[in-house]
Design an enzyme around this catalytic site. Structure first.
Site, short mmCIF file in Angstrom:
data_model
loop_
_atom_site.label_atom_id
_atom_site.label_comp_id
_atom_site.label_asym_id
_atom_site.label_seq_id
_atom_site.Cartn_x
_atom_site.Cartn_y
_atom_site.Cartn_z
N PRO A 2 7.27 19.16 2.71
CA PRO A 2 8.07 18.64 1.60
C PRO A 2 8.65 17.27 1.91
CG PRO A 2 8.68 20.91 2.10
CD PRO A 2 7.75 20.45 3.18
N GLU A 3 8.55 16.36 0.96
CA GLU A 3 9.14 15.03 1.08
C GLU A 3 10.25 14.93 0.03
OE1 GLU A 3 6.11 11.94 1.23
OE2 GLU A 3 4.68 13.31 2.13
N LYS A 54 15.38 14.41 3.55
CA LYS A 54 14.66 15.66 3.29
C LYS A 54 15.56 16.87 3.53
CE LYS A 54 10.46 13.40 4.99
NZ LYS A 54 9.46 13.38 6.06
N ARG A 110 6.91 29.57 9.24
CA ARG A 110 6.67 29.01 10.57
C ARG A 110 7.94 28.84 11.40
NH1 ARG A 110 2.16 24.40 9.99
NH2 ARG A 110 2.62 24.29 12.21
N ARG A 257 -1.57 10.80 12.21
CA ARG A 257 -1.57 11.33 10.85
C ARG A 257 -2.77 10.78 10.09
NH1 ARG A 257 3.61 12.98 9.27
NH2 ARG A 257 2.47 14.18 7.72
#
Ligand code: ZN
Length: 267
Positions: A2-3, A54, A110, A257
């Site tokens: 999520p950003e 965030k 997680r 990335r």
């Protein structure tokens, strides 16, 4: 992961479901995710819920705050009083019982995300190293440009994602903004002319705003309280084979990335 738009979506939903209610009791199932500190000073009324970068911040009337991080897979469920819904039980980390008989849960697959209680001083320390909010009215092009100009030889995509400069932008929205601005993600900042930097500033804010309107992007398992985001339908390059003009997309690795870009639209 999520950003800014995904976290903002969750914050807006929490505001309409749990803000101004009182947390009476917290049942912790996974103390690695939900710190025992969240039980401090209960009952506590939630008087505000906001986003910073965030992170999600609940302001309590007990002079303290709950700070939540979604990280990769953290998410909230809200369950109104009398609801038979039990989907919240999957990956349940903790349950926050409210004074009107409703409750909300935090769920983490997680276990990288979590919630803890912090004081005003700790909150200040937590965010002291965090960069500017890109959608704030005070985040002008002049400010954006002055941040970039500090790093003339840096690669543009890396600096867009540098949380100590600008808060909340990650891999997806950095790539989408660069596509919209027509800038190759590998370009050094000193090689981007003023009109392209202005375009980037505008596109960055536009893409974030548009994504919030669509409740964020659901790629793997981001879910907000009412379901899934829809911005994935509007992505131009991220995980795409072709750009909106049908050119083939190239995928490269930047600092570990994956970066998607269109060699024809972005130069
Ligand atoms: Zn293209």
């Amino acid at each position: 992961m999520p950003e800014l738009p995904e976290v903002e979506t969750v914050v807006r939903q929490l505001r309409t479901t749990v803000c101004f209610k009182t947390i009476e009791k917290v049942v912790i199932k996974d103390p690695k995710v939900i710190s025992h500190s969240v039980k401090k000073g209960l009952p506590a009324r939630i008087i505000d819920i906001m986003r910073r970068g965030k992170s999600i911040v609940f302001t309590l009337d007990t002079n303290s705050y709950l700070v939540a991080h979604l990280r990769m897979t953290g998410h909230f469920h809200y369950v109104p009083q009398g609801s038979k819904v039990n989907s919240y039980q999957k990956y349940l980390s903790g349950t926050f019982h409210l004074d009107d008989g409703s409750f909300f849960t935090f769920n983490e697959i997680r276990r990288f995300g979590g919630i803890k209680n912090v004081s005003a001083k700790e909150l200040e320390n937590t965010f002291s190293q965090l960069g500017y909010e890109p959608l704030a009215a005070s985040f002008t092009f002049t400010l954006f440009d002055s941040l970039l100009q500090r790093f003339p030889s840096a690669v543009i995509k890396t600096k867009l994602m540098d949380q100590s400069l600008i808060a909340g932008i990650g891999n997806i929205y950095a790539q989408e903004a660069l596509y919209r601005a027509g800038i190759d993600p590998r370009t050094q900042i000193e090689d981007i002319n003023t009109s392209k930097r202005e375009k980037l500033y505008q596109e960055l804010r536009d893409v974030l705003t548009l994504a919030i309107e669509r409740n964020g992007t659901t790629i793997q398992n981001f879910s907000h309280i009412d379901g899934k985001g829809e911005f994935q339908d509007l992505l131009s390059v991220y995980q795409k084979d072709r750009c909106p003009k049908s050119h083939p997309i190239r995928k490269i690795n930047q600092s570990g990335r994956g970066t998607y870009y269109c060699p024809r639209c972005q130069r």
